[in-house]
Design a protein around this motif. Structure first.
Motif, PDB file in Angstrom:
ATOM      1  N   MET A   1      20.238  -0.272-112.016  1.00 17.81           N
ATOM      2  CA  MET A   1      20.968   0.704-112.787  1.00 17.81           C
ATOM      3  C   MET A   1      21.685   1.713-111.898  1.00 17.81           C
ATOM      4  N   ALA A   2      21.110   1.987-110.728  1.00 15.79           N
ATOM      5  CA  ALA A   2      21.717   2.977-109.839  1.00 15.79           C
ATOM      6  C   ALA A   2      23.128   2.561-109.427  1.00 15.79           C
ATOM      7  N   VAL A   3      23.313   1.274-109.172  1.00 15.91           N
ATOM      8  CA  VAL A   3      24.639   0.789-108.776  1.00 15.91           C
ATOM      9  C   VAL A   3      25.627   0.953-109.932  1.00 15.91           C
ATOM     10  N   PHE A   4      25.194   0.655-111.161  1.00 21.49           N
ATOM     11  CA  PHE A   4      26.065   0.801-112.330  1.00 21.49           C
ATOM     12  C   PHE A   4      26.528   2.246-112.480  1.00 21.49           C
ATOM     13  N   TRP A   5      25.595   3.205-112.457  1.00 23.43           N
ATOM     14  CA  TRP A   5      25.964   4.606-112.664  1.00 23.43           C
ATOM     15  C   TRP A   5      26.761   5.161-111.497  1.00 23.43           C
ATOM     16  N   ALA A   6      26.484   4.686-110.284  1.00 26.05           N
ATOM     17  CA  ALA A   6      27.287   5.112-109.138  1.00 26.05           C
ATOM     18  C   ALA A   6      28.721   4.607-109.281  1.00 26.05           C
ATOM     19  N   ALA A   7      28.872   3.356-109.703  1.00 28.84           N
ATOM     20  CA  ALA A   7      30.220   2.799-109.913  1.00 28.84           C
ATOM     21  C   ALA A   7      30.934   3.541-111.042  1.00 28.84           C
ATOM     22  N   ALA A   8      30.236   3.821-112.127  1.00 27.11           N
ATOM     23  CA  ALA A   8      30.828   4.563-113.245  1.00 27.11           C
ATOM     24  C   ALA A   8      31.251   5.950-112.778  1.00 27.11           C
ATOM     25  N   ARG A   9      30.423   6.590-111.960  1.00 27.14           N
ATOM     26  CA  ARG A   9      30.729   7.922-111.432  1.00 27.14           C
ATOM     27  C   ARG A   9      32.013   7.901-110.611  1.00 27.14           C
ATOM     28  N   VAL A  10      32.142   6.944-109.720  1.00 27.26           N
ATOM     29  CA  VAL A  10      33.320   6.861-108.860  1.00 27.26           C
ATOM     30  C   VAL A  10      34.565   6.523-109.685  1.00 27.26           C
ATOM     31  N   ILE A  11      34.443   5.608-110.618  1.00 25.53           N
ATOM     32  CA  ILE A  11      35.595   5.215-111.435  1.00 25.53           C
ATOM     33  C   ILE A  11      36.084   6.368-112.295  1.00 25.53           C
ATOM     34  N   VAL A  12      35.175   7.032-112.994  1.00 21.47           N
ATOM     35  CA  VAL A  12      35.577   8.161-113.835  1.00 21.47           C
ATOM     36  C   VAL A  12      36.090   9.305-112.954  1.00 21.47           C
ATOM     37  N   GLY A  13      35.475   9.502-111.802  1.00 24.27           N
ATOM     38  CA  GLY A  13      35.960  10.526-110.873  1.00 24.27           C
ATOM     39  C   GLY A  13      37.377  10.244-110.424  1.00 24.27           C
ATOM     40  N   PHE A  14      37.673   8.985-110.173  1.00 22.31           N
ATOM     41  CA  PHE A  14      39.025   8.630-109.755  1.00 22.31           C
ATOM     42  C   PHE A  14      40.032   8.847-110.879  1.00 22.31           C
ATOM     43  N   VAL A  15      39.605   8.683-112.131  1.00 23.09           N
ATOM     44  CA  VAL A  15      40.497   8.961-113.270  1.00 23.09           C
ATOM     45  C   VAL A  15      40.934  10.426-113.222  1.00 23.09           C
ATOM     46  N   PHE A  16      39.979  11.331-113.007  1.00 25.74           N
ATOM     47  CA  PHE A  16      40.312  12.757-112.928  1.00 25.74           C
ATOM     48  C   PHE A  16      41.123  13.069-111.675  1.00 25.74           C
ATOM     49  N   LEU A  17      40.741  12.487-110.556  1.00 23.53           N
ATOM     50  CA  LEU A  17      41.463  12.724-109.313  1.00 23.53           C
ATOM     51  C   LEU A  17      42.890  12.191-109.405  1.00 23.53           C
ATOM     52  N   TRP A  18      43.057  11.028-110.023  1.00 23.15           N
ATOM     53  CA  TRP A  18      44.397  10.471-110.191  1.00 23.15           C
ATOM     54  C   TRP A  18      45.249  11.362-111.080  1.00 23.15           C
ATOM     55  N   SER A  19      44.651  11.888-112.144  1.00 26.81           N
ATOM     56  CA  SER A  19      45.381  12.794-113.024  1.00 26.81           C
ATOM     57  C   SER A  19      45.890  13.992-112.230  1.00 26.81           C
ATOM     58  N   PHE A  20      45.037  14.524-111.371  1.00 28.57           N
ATOM     59  CA  PHE A  20      45.435  15.637-110.517  1.00 28.57           C
ATOM     60  C   PHE A  20      46.602  15.246-109.606  1.00 28.57           C
ATOM     61  N   LEU A  21      46.477  14.133-108.900  1.00 29.78           N
ATOM     62  CA  LEU A  21      47.515  13.710-107.950  1.00 29.78           C
ATOM     63  C   LEU A  21      48.825  13.377-108.653  1.00 29.78           C
ATOM     64  N   ASP A  22      48.746  12.679-109.782  1.00 30.45           N
ATOM     65  CA  ASP A  22      49.951  12.304-110.521  1.00 30.45           C
ATOM     66  C   ASP A  22      50.681  13.535-111.039  1.00 30.45           C
ATOM     67  N   LYS A  23      49.937  14.498-111.534  1.00 29.77           N
ATOM     68  CA  LYS A  23      50.567  15.705-112.063  1.00 29.77           C
ATOM     69  C   LYS A  23      51.009  16.662-110.954  1.00 29.77           C
ATOM     70  N   LEU A  24      50.408  16.578-109.795  1.00 30.57           N
ATOM     71  CA  LEU A  24      50.832  17.399-108.667  1.00 30.57           C
ATOM     72  C   LEU A  24      52.135  16.877-108.064  1.00 30.57           C
ATOM     73  N   PHE A  25      52.187  15.571-107.824  1.00 35.84           N
ATOM     74  CA  PHE A  25      53.330  14.988-107.123  1.00 35.84           C
ATOM     75  C   PHE A  25      54.332  14.292-108.037  1.00 35.84           C
ATOM     76  N   GLY A  26      54.009  14.093-109.311  1.00 34.43           N
ATOM     77  CA  GLY A  26      54.908  13.369-110.219  1.00 34.43           C
ATOM     78  C   GLY A  26      55.105  11.946-109.762  1.00 34.43           C
ATOM     79  N   LEU A  27      54.016  11.192-109.663  1.00 35.66           N
ATOM     80  CA  LEU A  27      54.061   9.843-109.120  1.00 35.66           C
ATOM     81  C   LEU A  27      54.674   8.821-110.069  1.00 35.66           C
ATOM     82  N   GLY A  28      55.029   9.247-111.283  1.00 31.34           N
ATOM     83  CA  GLY A  28      55.731   8.364-112.200  1.00 31.34           C
ATOM     84  C   GLY A  28      54.851   7.597-113.153  1.00 31.34           C
TER      85      GLY A  28
END
Length: 160
Positions: A1-28
């Motif tokens: 289960m630890a691998v599942f939740w770690a993967a979910a954590r990284v994936i959801v974290g990247f969703v938020f991080l991508w939102s930040f980067l896309d809205k900062l730089f206007g990546l299209g």
């Protein structure tokens, strides 16, 4: 289960991080122009469902975007994304993500795809799982973070 939740954590974290980067730089992707180009990063979610329901509140909150809300949005998107991806302050980052998902859900209410359960609700459930599982400790910097920073200071909130 630890691998599942770690993967979910990284994936959801990247969703938020991508939102930040896309809205900062206007990546299209969701933003055609970025905050650095003078476009308000909050204008999309403030205007999306603003014709009725709770969406009107968001539109009126800042007059259509800009100002202090842009700063709060961008700082918290980066903080939630980095916290989840790195596994530090995971519970606090997940709580921040839950708050934003709730606000996004309300700003677009009623969702057009499914008026009861849409993607925002699903992400909230995953974030609750991340909070409860201690996902930052597995394949993240959560253990290190806890040993350095939480000694007696709200380990239930800041921990992995």
């Amino acid at each position: 289960m630890a691998v599942f939740w770690a993967a979910a954590r990284v994936i959801v974290g990247f969703v938020f991080l991508w939102s930040f980067l896309d809205k900062l730089f206007g990546l299209g992707f969701s933003a055609t122009a970025g905050w650095l180009d003078g476009r308000s990063p909050t204008s999309g979610f403030l205007q999306h469902g603003a014709s009725n329901g709770p969406g009107v509140f968001f539109r009126d909150l800042t007059g259509g975007g800009g100002g202090w809300l842009d700063w709060v949005f961008m700082i918290t998107m980066a903080a939630v994304g980095l916290g989840l991806v790195l596994g530090i302050m995971t519970r606090l980052a997940a709580l921040g993500g839950i708050v934003w998902m709730g606000l996004f859900y309300l700003s677009t209410y009623a969702p057009t795809d499914n008026p009861v359960v849409d993607i925002h609700v699903v992400v909230v459930l995953v974030l609750v799982g991340i909070m409860l599982s201690g996902a930052g400790r597995a394949y993240g910097l959560g253990r290190w973070w806890e040993s350095r920073w939480t000694s007696g200071r709200a380990p239930w909130l800041l921990g992995g």
